[in-house]
Design a protein around this motif. Sequence first.
Motif, short mmCIF file in Angstrom:
data_model
loop_
_atom_site.label_atom_id
_atom_site.label_comp_id
_atom_site.label_asym_id
_atom_site.label_seq_id
_atom_site.Cartn_x
_atom_site.Cartn_y
_atom_site.Cartn_z
N ALA A 40 0.82 -1.21 0.00
CA ALA A 40 0.00 0.00 0.00
C ALA A 40 0.86 1.26 0.00
N ARG A 41 2.11 1.14 0.42
CA ARG A 41 3.00 2.30 0.48
C ARG A 41 3.80 2.48 -0.81
N GLY A 42 3.55 1.65 -1.78
CA GLY A 42 4.28 1.76 -3.04
C GLY A 42 4.96 0.46 -3.40
N ASP A 43 5.29 0.31 -4.66
CA ASP A 43 5.96 -0.90 -5.14
C ASP A 43 7.43 -0.58 -5.35
N TYR A 44 8.21 -0.70 -4.29
CA TYR A 44 9.62 -0.33 -4.32
C TYR A 44 10.48 -1.58 -4.25
N LEU A 45 11.57 -1.57 -5.02
CA LEU A 45 12.54 -2.67 -5.03
C LEU A 45 13.88 -2.14 -4.55
N VAL A 46 14.43 -2.78 -3.52
CA VAL A 46 15.72 -2.40 -2.95
C VAL A 46 16.78 -3.34 -3.51
N VAL A 47 17.87 -2.78 -4.02
CA VAL A 47 18.92 -3.55 -4.69
C VAL A 47 20.26 -3.29 -4.00
N ALA A 48 20.92 -4.36 -3.57
CA ALA A 48 22.26 -4.28 -3.02
C ALA A 48 23.21 -5.05 -3.93
N SER A 49 24.41 -4.54 -4.09
CA SER A 49 25.39 -5.18 -4.97
C SER A 49 26.73 -5.28 -4.27
N ARG A 50 27.61 -6.13 -4.79
CA ARG A 50 28.92 -6.32 -4.18
C ARG A 50 29.86 -5.19 -4.60
N CYS A 51 30.86 -4.94 -3.75
CA CYS A 51 31.84 -3.88 -3.99
C CYS A 51 31.16 -2.53 -4.24
N ASN A 64 29.17 0.76 -1.89
CA ASN A 64 28.72 1.34 -0.62
C ASN A 64 27.30 1.89 -0.72
N ALA A 65 26.65 1.73 -1.86
CA ALA A 65 25.31 2.27 -2.08
C ALA A 65 24.28 1.16 -2.17
N VAL A 66 23.06 1.47 -1.73
CA VAL A 66 21.88 0.63 -1.92
C VAL A 66 20.88 1.45 -2.72
N HIS A 67 20.38 0.89 -3.83
CA HIS A 67 19.48 1.62 -4.71
C HIS A 67 18.03 1.20 -4.48
N VAL A 68 17.14 2.20 -4.50
CA VAL A 68 15.71 1.97 -4.35
C VAL A 68 15.02 2.34 -5.66
N PHE A 69 14.33 1.37 -6.26
CA PHE A 69 13.63 1.58 -7.53
C PHE A 69 12.13 1.69 -7.27
N ASP A 70 11.49 2.60 -7.99
CA ASP A 70 10.04 2.73 -7.97
C ASP A 70 9.51 2.09 -9.25
N LEU A 71 8.93 0.90 -9.14
CA LEU A 71 8.46 0.18 -10.32
C LEU A 71 7.24 0.83 -10.94
N ARG A 72 6.59 1.74 -10.22
CA ARG A 72 5.44 2.44 -10.80
C ARG A 72 5.88 3.55 -11.75
N ASN A 73 7.15 3.92 -11.68
CA ASN A 73 7.68 5.01 -12.49
C ASN A 73 8.73 4.47 -13.46
N ALA A 74 8.34 3.50 -14.26
CA ALA A 74 9.21 2.90 -15.28
C ALA A 74 10.51 2.38 -14.69
N VAL A 103 15.32 4.91 -10.62
CA VAL A 103 15.96 4.95 -9.31
C VAL A 103 15.37 6.12 -8.53
N MET A 104 14.71 5.80 -7.44
CA MET A 104 14.07 6.84 -6.62
C MET A 104 15.03 7.41 -5.60
N ALA A 105 15.84 6.54 -4.99
CA ALA A 105 16.77 6.99 -3.96
C ALA A 105 18.01 6.12 -3.97
N THR A 106 19.13 6.72 -3.56
CA THR A 106 20.39 6.01 -3.40
C THR A 106 20.81 6.15 -1.94
N LEU A 107 20.85 5.03 -1.23
CA LEU A 107 21.19 5.02 0.19
C LEU A 107 22.70 4.89 0.33
N ARG A 108 23.33 5.89 0.92
CA ARG A 108 24.79 5.96 0.98
C ARG A 108 25.32 5.53 2.35
#
Length: 435
Positions: A305-316, A318-328, A331-336
Amino acid sequence: MEVVEAVEDRATITREESSKREAETLTPELLAATKRLQSDDRFDDDDDDDTPTVLDGTSNARPEPKSHHDYFDGLQWSADGTTLLLSSAVSHRLASYILPPGLLTPPDPQGYHDLNPYCIHSLPEPIYATAIHPAFSLSNPESYYLASLRALPIRLLSPFAPGLVASYPLVSRNTEAWIAPHSLLCASQDSGTFFAGSDGRVSLFDMWRDGEEPFASIQTGRRRRRAGKVNSAQFFSDEGVGSRGVIGIVSALAMNNEKILAAGSFNGGIALLDPFREEGSVGTLPLPADTMRGVTALKFQPQPARGDYLVVASRCSNAVHVFDLRNAGAVMATLRGRKAMTQQRLGIEISADGEVMAGGTDGVVRAWDGIGMQEGEVECSREWQLHQDAVGGLGLYPDSEMTIAATCAGSRIYEDSDVSRREKEEAGSLKVWTC
């Protein structure tokens, strides 16, 4: 018991205010921990009468290597909140820990509960991936979990008893060699379907059909056939997704409530799939350049209900990316500030209120305010120094009003390494906290 509560007015914090604010370092409360942390004796029977019996899952398990200390490299919390499943990197063991009923009231004078493994499966090959069924219940003796091993069929195991429950072969049609999936995911509570991610493919299995091959598969991408070594840069654009789809080993899987399956690869791409539709493929996500080292974790927002967000973590990275699947899929936010410049998989989870929590190589677990409340560059708002080594596993107690986290830490430490005894003990630790 003092509990650190989340700030209620997070939604009013602007992006500019958050970027200027320093992370608040908090002191967690330890609720439970493993009694013995060294790999040589952690799985042995304790002399106390009330210690549960440790069971060996296989008789042909290889002896534990002595070149370096063992450590936990993966952790999952069951959906009913009663059981923790941990995998060890060196000894190839899967251990289930049943949490005490009075977890929130630690005994005196020690101040925390001792955790001992209830059941251990000693496996003959390295463990690539595990998955607990979402309908897992301590009261149900037919609660199981899956494990993928190198050069062997996928195994269905019980957290309560030794032995093999079922197996599922995944074989290359060209070479007839065993294929070991690097990611596993169960579809839903009321389904026996599970997904297995391998090189360029996601295979669908029926858990209740012992010994049978996958009943369907989805190809995430195709490599161009040519002589010599494959160069992934020839197939990917600057966003990390190529015209031939997402190639490479599928290293992470996640599914939202609309049954859209996200499949991330070690080559840095993410495919969006509809496994229950004939076409299968829905699209791909344009990824930032720092995910090209490979995706290690995918998490969907638990509250749709708060949105369809996908959180992505990768190796090497320092950032975690948040995608908003409702907006094509933008990348909505980059967590540093994650502190994850390593090839090792590190723990990451999303709380019920949308707070992202991730472990770092410095033993710190950091938290970022709820998904969807901020955009752009976001710095962590809270952090806890829980370990002295890399946090390889992180799990959150489901449906809790307070933040209860289970963590395990460790990395490869060889006998001739200049490492203190405390750091070696830390390499085998499992702890449960209130944060």
